[in-house]
Write an enzyme that holds these catalytic residues in place. Structure first.
Site, PDB file in Angstrom:
ATOM      1  N   ASP A   1      -3.029 -16.723 -37.386  1.00 30.99           N
ATOM      2  CA  ASP A   1      -1.047 -16.701 -37.263  1.00 30.99           C
ATOM      3  C   ASP A   1       0.196 -17.355 -36.948  1.00 30.99           C
ATOM      4  OD1 ASP A   1      -1.372 -14.367 -35.482  1.00 30.99           O
ATOM      5  OD2 ASP A   1       0.220 -13.522 -36.842  1.00 30.99           O
TER       6      ASP A   1
ATOM      7  N   GLU B   1      -1.438 -11.705 -34.451  1.00 29.09           N
ATOM      8  CA  GLU B   1      -0.654 -11.072 -33.922  1.00 29.09           C
ATOM      9  C   GLU B   1       0.738 -11.436 -33.737  1.00 29.09           C
ATOM     10  OE1 GLU B   1       0.022 -12.467 -29.652  1.00 29.09           O
ATOM     11  OE2 GLU B   1       0.607 -13.752 -31.637  1.00 29.09           O
TER      12      GLU B   1
END
Length: 410
Positions: A79, A174
């Site tokens: 991400d 994350e």
């Protein structure tokens, strides 16, 4: 595949996570890159390639030596930050950077300048990948993914480099602190690992903040302001008073290095009620616990002044300093330092003023320092990364694998 081409391909996929989502992954579009990675790893001939329903991708490069070598892992996240869009990223390469201003977007007068970002001058003469000023770049952490995958490809092309079993893992979310939450450490099956998610070339991080969140709920009493004397309790004013009880010189803007802080990240209020949210950070566990206790004391002092039940405080831990775990296996850091030097990089050990997936993974049984990926100015339009730094990060991964196979593990 060329390292840069691979990175640019990943950067073209929008994988922005969403801190307000309750799904896993927090955005379905993260799976688009996960599927791409799964297919790529399969095409490379890796073993045990899998992707679960949450978008976690795992794969194995089998050992090519009979020596007893522990399985090691390399991890990066899929991400990109919720702070800025990662849709329609339009990167370009500034070849042999001359040390001057870089115009990212002439129409919008967006300029990447060494006056504001003097670290640019450390990379004069190198080739920089920059944005067009309308999105982030996504080097955090697609550069890390590209470096790991290309390192594996390099090892495949150089069978003379003996190595043990190498595992790779790519996870979502994350950036919203949930990347390690569903990472299957048992399935990963490694004795230790490394996240490739750091910044400037040479940086290695194995100390991070202990982290907690403190949420204060303030109950006021609303009456008509014309008849309020002796009756009204304005929750918003109490919120301001509560905030002022925290030390003004212990904030992110007034601290650095190992210094901890209190950081107000949320404030909402009316007369009847208000909410104040702080995050609490400190590298030292003893000081961290004292900071949490101080937050509770603030609520107690407010209740002593305005009455029991006026302020409630909920303090919850978020993650801890991985150094507690890394200190048990110091060779993990030693190997990375030697590998960096072999790759032509002088290691720089820096404490993280934040956290990484590696911090949480370390407490889940996978000691996991964080290695540089080479990017700078993460999470915004001024993000950039030198190609030469990416190459050194990739070769650092290769050398770690090589060194582990040469080490006596008996």
């Amino acid at each position: 595949m060329d390292l840069v081409k691979r990175f640019l391909g990943y950067a073209a996929v929008d994988t922005q996570s969403d801190e307000n989502s309750e799904s896993v992954p927090s955005t379905a579009k993260q799976k688009n890159l996960a599927v791409l990675l799964k297919n790529e790893l399969e095409q490379m001939g890796l073993e045990d390639v899998s992707m679960d329903d949450m978008g976690y991708v795992y794969a194995t490069l089998p050992a090519n030596t009979d020596r007893k070598v522990p399985a090691i892992g390399f991890i990066s996240h899929i991400d990109t930050s919720p702070s800025m869009s990662g849709l329609n990223v339009k990167p370009r390469i500034v070849e042999r950077y001359d040390g001057g201003d870089i115009v990212l977007n002439r129409e919008q007068n967006i300029v990447l300048s060494p006056e504001l970002f003097p670290e640019l001058l450390n990379h004069k003469g190198e080739d920089l990948i920059v944005t067009d000023g309308t999105t982030l770049l996504g080097a955090d952490d697609k550069a890390g993914i590209a470096e790991i995958v290309t390192a594996v490809e390099y090892l495949q092309a150089h069978p003379e480099i003996k190595h043990g079993k190498v595992r790779v893992g790519f996870n979502p979310d994350e950036e919203i602190g949930m990347g390690a939450a569903h990472f299957d450490v048992a399935k990963f099956g490694c004795e230790f690992g490394y996240t490739v998610d750091g910044g400037e070339v040479g940086e290695m991080e194995f100390e991070n903040f202990n982290a907690a969140k403190a949420v204060f709920k303030i109950q006021g009493l609303e009456v008509h302001p014309g008849y309020a004397k002796g009756k009204m309790v304005n929750a918003s004013l109490l919120a301001a008073e509560l905030i002022n009880m925290f030390p003004a010189d212990e904030t992110p803007g007034t601290t650095c290095g190992y210094e901890g802080f209190y950081h107000i990240v949320g404030l909402s209020g009316e007369v009847d009620n208000a909410t104040v949210t702080f995050i609490i950070r400190d590298h030292d566990r003893r000081k961290f616990e004292a900071r949490k206790a101080f937050a509770i004391q603030v609520a107690d002092r407010m209740n002593g002044k305005y009455g029991k039940g006026t302020v409630s405080a909920a303090v919850t831990d978020q993650y801890y300093n991985m150094k507690e775990q890394i200190d048990k296996v110091p060779y993990v850091v030693d190997i990375a330092c030697e590998a960096m030097r072999m790759a032509g990089v002088e290691p720089v050990k820096v404490p993280i003023r934040g956290g990484t997936d590696g911090a949480q993974l370390s407490f889940k049984g996978l000691p996991c320092p964080n290695l540089f990926a080479g990017g700078m100015n993460f999470h915004g339009r001024y993000e950039w990364i030198p190609i030469q730094s990416m190459e050194k990060a990739m070769m650092t991964v290769v050398r770690i694998v090589e060194l582990c196979a040469k080490r006596d593990w008996e």
